[in-house]
Design a protein around this motif. Sequence first.
Motif, PDB file in Angstrom:
ATOM      1  N   HIS A  82       0.833  -1.204   0.000  1.00  0.00           N
ATOM      2  CA  HIS A  82       0.000   0.000   0.000  1.00  0.00           C
ATOM      3  C   HIS A  82       0.871   1.258   0.000  1.00  0.00           C
ATOM      4  O   HIS A  82       0.622   2.190  -0.771  1.00  0.00           O
ATOM      5  N   HIS A  84       4.000   1.561  -1.001  1.00  0.00           N
ATOM      6  CA  HIS A  84       4.716   1.660  -2.287  1.00  0.00           C
ATOM      7  C   HIS A  84       3.796   2.242  -3.364  1.00  0.00           C
ATOM      8  O   HIS A  84       4.206   3.114  -4.129  1.00  0.00           O
ATOM      9  N   ILE A  85       2.572   1.742  -3.414  1.00  0.00           N
ATOM     10  CA  ILE A  85       1.618   2.241  -4.411  1.00  0.00           C
ATOM     11  C   ILE A  85       1.317   3.719  -4.159  1.00  0.00           C
ATOM     12  O   ILE A  85       1.301   4.523  -5.094  1.00  0.00           O
ATOM     13  N   ARG A  86       1.102   4.073  -2.908  1.00  0.00           N
ATOM     14  CA  ARG A  86       0.817   5.476  -2.562  1.00  0.00           C
ATOM     15  C   ARG A  86       1.985   6.380  -2.948  1.00  0.00           C
ATOM     16  O   ARG A  86       1.788   7.443  -3.528  1.00  0.00           O
ATOM     17  N   ASN A  87       3.205   5.948  -2.666  1.00  0.00           N
ATOM     18  CA  ASN A  87       4.381   6.750  -3.009  1.00  0.00           C
ATOM     19  C   ASN A  87       4.563   6.855  -4.517  1.00  0.00           C
ATOM     20  O   ASN A  87       4.928   7.916  -5.027  1.00  0.00           O
ATOM     21  N   ALA A  88       4.320   5.769  -5.236  1.00  0.00           N
ATOM     22  CA  ALA A  88       4.445   5.806  -6.694  1.00  0.00           C
ATOM     23  C   ALA A  88       3.405   6.740  -7.295  1.00  0.00           C
ATOM     24  O   ALA A  88       3.701   7.503  -8.219  1.00  0.00           O
ATOM     25  N   THR A  89       2.205   6.705  -6.766  1.00  0.00           N
ATOM     26  CA  THR A  89       1.136   7.595  -7.247  1.00  0.00           C
ATOM     27  C   THR A  89       1.485   9.045  -6.967  1.00  0.00           C
ATOM     28  O   THR A  89       1.312   9.910  -7.833  1.00  0.00           O
ATOM     29  N   ALA A  90       2.016   9.312  -5.781  1.00  0.00           N
ATOM     30  CA  ALA A  90       2.392  10.680  -5.432  1.00  0.00           C
ATOM     31  C   ALA A  90       3.513  11.175  -6.335  1.00  0.00           C
ATOM     32  O   ALA A  90       3.502  12.333  -6.780  1.00  0.00           O
ATOM     33  N   THR A  92       4.159  10.165  -9.405  1.00  0.00           N
ATOM     34  CA  THR A  92       3.580  10.358 -10.730  1.00  0.00           C
ATOM     35  C   THR A  92       2.802  11.673 -10.775  1.00  0.00           C
ATOM     36  O   THR A  92       2.941  12.451 -11.723  1.00  0.00           O
ATOM     37  N   ASP A  93       2.015  11.917  -9.744  1.00  0.00           N
ATOM     38  CA  ASP A  93       1.249  13.173  -9.676  1.00  0.00           C
ATOM     39  C   ASP A  93       2.170  14.372  -9.628  1.00  0.00           C
ATOM     40  O   ASP A  93       1.921  15.390 -10.287  1.00  0.00           O
ATOM     41  N   GLN A  94       3.255  14.265  -8.872  1.00  0.00           N
ATOM     42  CA  GLN A  94       4.218  15.378  -8.779  1.00  0.00           C
ATOM     43  C   GLN A  94       4.878  15.608 -10.138  1.00  0.00           C
ATOM     44  O   GLN A  94       5.086  16.752 -10.546  1.00  0.00           O
ATOM     45  N   ARG A  96       3.595  15.079 -13.049  1.00  0.00           N
ATOM     46  CA  ARG A  96       2.618  15.724 -13.933  1.00  0.00           C
ATOM     47  C   ARG A  96       2.511  17.210 -13.636  1.00  0.00           C
ATOM     48  O   ARG A  96       2.341  18.024 -14.537  1.00  0.00           O
TER      49      ARG A  96
END
Length: 99
Positions: A82, A84-90, A92-94, A96
């Motif tokens: 969870h 790792h996924i949250r950090n990867a999403t953050a 990716t968002d950063q 963008r």
Amino acid sequence: MCHVYASTDPQRYDSTTRSVRLQGCVTSVRLENEFWEILDGLAAGQGMSAGQFISKLYGEVIADKGDVPNLASMLRVACAVHLHIRNATAATDQGRQLA
């Protein structure tokens, strides 16, 4: 950098045992408080208690893998995945936002 980890409040790595019902049987799970906090958050995000969330996760793993040899370890790894996924999403968002 090690000071960040060494100065962690010991309450975060103290362990707590909770009872959960898995497929009609009550069992107890002992985890560090940090993991309980993550599981409580994951469960709340799905409108469940931690016990309900663990029971659902356990059932899904049993259906997919047929066995859960170590429930506490599986829950710790689920928390790590969870994060790792949250950090990867953050990240990716950063990325963008910077583009």
